[in-house]
Design a protein around this motif. Structure first.
Motif, PDB file in Angstrom:
ATOM      1  N   THR A 175       0.836  -1.202   0.000  1.00  0.00           N
ATOM      2  CA  THR A 175       0.000   0.000   0.000  1.00  0.00           C
ATOM      3  C   THR A 175       0.868   1.248   0.000  1.00  0.00           C
ATOM      4  OG1 THR A 175      -1.810  -1.119   1.144  1.00  0.00           O
ATOM      5  CG2 THR A 175      -1.742   1.276   1.310  1.00  0.00           C
ATOM      6  N   PHE A 176       1.890   1.258   0.821  1.00  0.00           N
ATOM      7  CA  PHE A 176       2.820   2.382   0.871  1.00  0.00           C
ATOM      8  C   PHE A 176       3.479   2.612  -0.491  1.00  0.00           C
ATOM      9  CE2 PHE A 176       7.386   3.411   1.366  1.00  0.00           C
ATOM     10  CZ  PHE A 176       7.296   4.704   1.841  1.00  0.00           C
ATOM     11  N   LEU A 177       3.968   1.538  -1.099  1.00  0.00           N
ATOM     12  CA  LEU A 177       4.635   1.670  -2.401  1.00  0.00           C
ATOM     13  C   LEU A 177       3.656   2.099  -3.482  1.00  0.00           C
ATOM     14  CD1 LEU A 177       6.955  -1.463  -2.245  1.00  0.00           C
ATOM     15  CD2 LEU A 177       7.607   0.917  -1.930  1.00  0.00           C
ATOM     16  N   GLY A 178       2.382   1.726  -3.343  1.00  0.00           N
ATOM     17  CA  GLY A 178       1.394   2.154  -4.313  1.00  0.00           C
ATOM     18  C   GLY A 178       1.184   3.642  -4.309  1.00  0.00           C
ATOM     19  N   LEU A 179       1.411   4.287  -3.170  1.00  0.00           N
ATOM     20  CA  LEU A 179       1.255   5.736  -3.092  1.00  0.00           C
ATOM     21  C   LEU A 179       2.471   6.462  -3.642  1.00  0.00           C
ATOM     22  CD1 LEU A 179      -0.503   8.094  -2.130  1.00  0.00           C
ATOM     23  CD2 LEU A 179       0.638   7.934   0.080  1.00  0.00           C
ATOM     24  N   VAL A 180       3.671   6.014  -3.272  1.00  0.00           N
ATOM     25  CA  VAL A 180       4.870   6.729  -3.708  1.00  0.00           C
ATOM     26  C   VAL A 180       5.373   6.258  -5.073  1.00  0.00           C
ATOM     27  CG1 VAL A 180       5.551   7.201  -1.330  1.00  0.00           C
ATOM     28  CG2 VAL A 180       6.428   5.161  -2.467  1.00  0.00           C
ATOM     29  N   LEU A 181       4.942   5.075  -5.515  1.00  0.00           N
ATOM     30  CA  LEU A 181       5.345   4.556  -6.822  1.00  0.00           C
ATOM     31  C   LEU A 181       4.110   4.098  -7.594  1.00  0.00           C
ATOM     32  CD1 LEU A 181       8.328   2.325  -5.613  1.00  0.00           C
ATOM     33  CD2 LEU A 181       8.444   4.681  -6.420  1.00  0.00           C
ATOM     34  N   PRO A 182       3.200   5.010  -7.905  1.00  0.00           N
ATOM     35  CA  PRO A 182       1.913   4.600  -8.476  1.00  0.00           C
ATOM     36  C   PRO A 182       2.011   3.966  -9.861  1.00  0.00           C
ATOM     37  CG  PRO A 182       2.176   6.982  -8.590  1.00  0.00           C
ATOM     38  CD  PRO A 182       3.307   6.477  -7.764  1.00  0.00           C
ATOM     39  N   ARG A 183       3.084   4.228 -10.598  1.00  0.00           N
ATOM     40  CA  ARG A 183       3.208   3.688 -11.954  1.00  0.00           C
ATOM     41  C   ARG A 183       3.877   2.315 -11.979  1.00  0.00           C
ATOM     42  NH1 ARG A 183       5.001   9.128 -15.377  1.00  0.00           N
ATOM     43  NH2 ARG A 183       3.171  10.388 -14.799  1.00  0.00           N
ATOM     44  N   THR A 184       4.312   1.847 -10.818  1.00  0.00           N
ATOM     45  CA  THR A 184       4.921   0.524 -10.747  1.00  0.00           C
ATOM     46  C   THR A 184       3.836  -0.540 -10.853  1.00  0.00           C
ATOM     47  OG1 THR A 184       6.608   1.422  -9.272  1.00  0.00           O
ATOM     48  CG2 THR A 184       6.389  -0.969  -9.353  1.00  0.00           C
ATOM     49  N   PRO A 185       4.045  -1.612 -11.643  1.00  0.00           N
ATOM     50  CA  PRO A 185       3.036  -2.671 -11.747  1.00  0.00           C
ATOM     51  C   PRO A 185       2.662  -3.234 -10.384  1.00  0.00           C
ATOM     52  CG  PRO A 185       4.739  -2.955 -13.420  1.00  0.00           C
ATOM     53  CD  PRO A 185       5.214  -1.854 -12.515  1.00  0.00           C
ATOM     54  N   PRO A 186       1.392  -3.579 -10.182  1.00  0.00           N
ATOM     55  CA  PRO A 186       0.954  -4.101  -8.877  1.00  0.00           C
ATOM     56  C   PRO A 186       1.757  -5.298  -8.390  1.00  0.00           C
ATOM     57  CG  PRO A 186      -0.946  -3.537 -10.227  1.00  0.00           C
ATOM     58  CD  PRO A 186       0.257  -3.395 -11.108  1.00  0.00           C
ATOM     59  N   TRP A 187       2.131  -6.199  -9.313  1.00  0.00           N
ATOM     60  CA  TRP A 187       2.857  -7.386  -8.875  1.00  0.00           C
ATOM     61  C   TRP A 187       4.223  -7.010  -8.321  1.00  0.00           C
ATOM     62  CZ3 TRP A 187       7.591  -8.960 -10.644  1.00  0.00           C
ATOM     63  CH2 TRP A 187       8.032  -8.411 -11.861  1.00  0.00           C
ATOM     64  N   VAL A 188       4.837  -5.949  -8.870  1.00  0.00           N
ATOM     65  CA  VAL A 188       6.123  -5.497  -8.349  1.00  0.00           C
ATOM     66  C   VAL A 188       5.949  -4.929  -6.945  1.00  0.00           C
ATOM     67  CG1 VAL A 188       8.020  -3.858  -8.666  1.00  0.00           C
ATOM     68  CG2 VAL A 188       7.046  -5.053 -10.647  1.00  0.00           C
TER      69      VAL A 188
END
Length: 308
Positions: free
Chosen positions: A184-197
């Motif tokens: 969840t944290f990475l989804g906020l700061v790295l929103p363009r990163t694929p979900p699986w990553v």
């Protein structure tokens, strides 16, 4: 945006991998430091031994002292402030907060800490992110206790999506779902990163969060306080000199809210960083350098003003 986003990506991944960002700051011997817990249940880290006092309120939800590589990345330049002649107190919110404890209540807790642990006055309060929200209440409700205020990566309104993400992250941590919290944290700061990553890296990132000793109940209390936060009436109540610093592409606080915050405080200075987001603002060297420069200018102006 792309360049700054890349910086954030590298910083986060570097911290998760082993703290390369923190290591880059270790070229000089660290200033003296000690830790403890106040009578009111607030944990603290003291860095430096300068003649002036700086109180740092860390981000959240879930305040923790900076530890490990990710913690050192987010420590907000305590060493830089110590070099400038400050004794820096990083202080958590109190432990065991009851349900319904508000940000105003948290500010009152810090006022008690200042009176009981710091002699009743601090030269400057630096509130970072969530800590900046609490710091606004502190300055509005207890202005006699502080000389000046710095709001770093904070404003009177929070982006709705970022706030909801913060609340979800806190609830996942409180439930012990550290890998989900990391993703969840990475989804906020790295929103363009694929979900699986993000899911894969979230397992590693979650281990860093797991090392922070924040009681689950306090995570939930802070999340609930953030969910209802609306500080638009606070700036007019802040009489102390205030520096507002924020990235122009902050994911949590929109630029118009940052400007609204600064414009509403009578004695304010605004610094914004073009192309910079939340993590880059708090983790970069520009922030402590600009804070130290602003404080030095204030000292010079005060010295040049005739007394009486």
């Amino acid at each position: 945006m792309g360049g700054r986003r890349t910086f954030v990506t590298l910083a986060v991944l570097g911290a998760v991998a082993g703290g390369v960002v923190a290591a880059s700051r270790a070229s000089n011997p660290p200033p003296p430091h000690r830790t403890g817990t106040s009578a009111g249940g607030m944990e603290y880290l003291v860095v430096g031994d300068g003649p002036r006092t700086l109180l740092m309120l860390p981000g959240g939800p879930g305040s923790a002292l900076p530890t490990g590589p990710l913690g050192r990345f987010m420590e907000g330049g305590a060493g830089r402030y110590a070099e400038a002649g400050y004794t820096v107190w990083t202080v958590t919110r109190r432990r065991g907060m009851p349900p319904g404890h508000t940000m105003a209540d948290m500010a009152d807790d810090h006022a008690v800490f200042i009176r009981e642990e710091l002699g009743g006055h601090v030269d400057v309060v630096v509130g970072e992110s969530y800590g900046g929200l609490v710091a606004m209440y502190l300055a509005a409700r207890h202005p006699a206790l502080i000389g000046s205020l710095v709001l770093a990566g904070a404003a009177v309104r929070i982006e709705e999506e970022a706030r909801d993400t913060d609340v979800r992250w806190a609830r996942q941590r409180a439930a012990g779902h550290d890998s989900e919290a990391g993703a969840t944290f990475l989804g906020l700061v790295l929103p363009r990163t694929p979900p699986w990553v993000r899911r894969v890296l979230g397992v590693v990132a979650g281990r860093f969060f797991a090392h922070q000793s924040v009681p689950p109940g306090d995570l939930l209390v802070e999340a609930e306080a953030e969910a209802v936060f609306d500080g638009r009436d606070l700036p007019a109540q802040i009489p102390v000199p205030t520096l507002v610093v924020c990235g122009e592409e902050d994911e949590f606080f929109p630029l118009d809210a940052v400007r609204e915050t600064a414009e509403g405080i009578a004695l304010s200075t605004l610094i914004t960083y073009p192309g910079q987001g939340h993590m880059a603002t708090l983790g970069g060297s520009d922030l402590p350098d600009d804070v130290v420069a602003w404080l030095a200018r204030r000292d010079s102006e005060a010295a040049a003003t005739p007394s009486g």
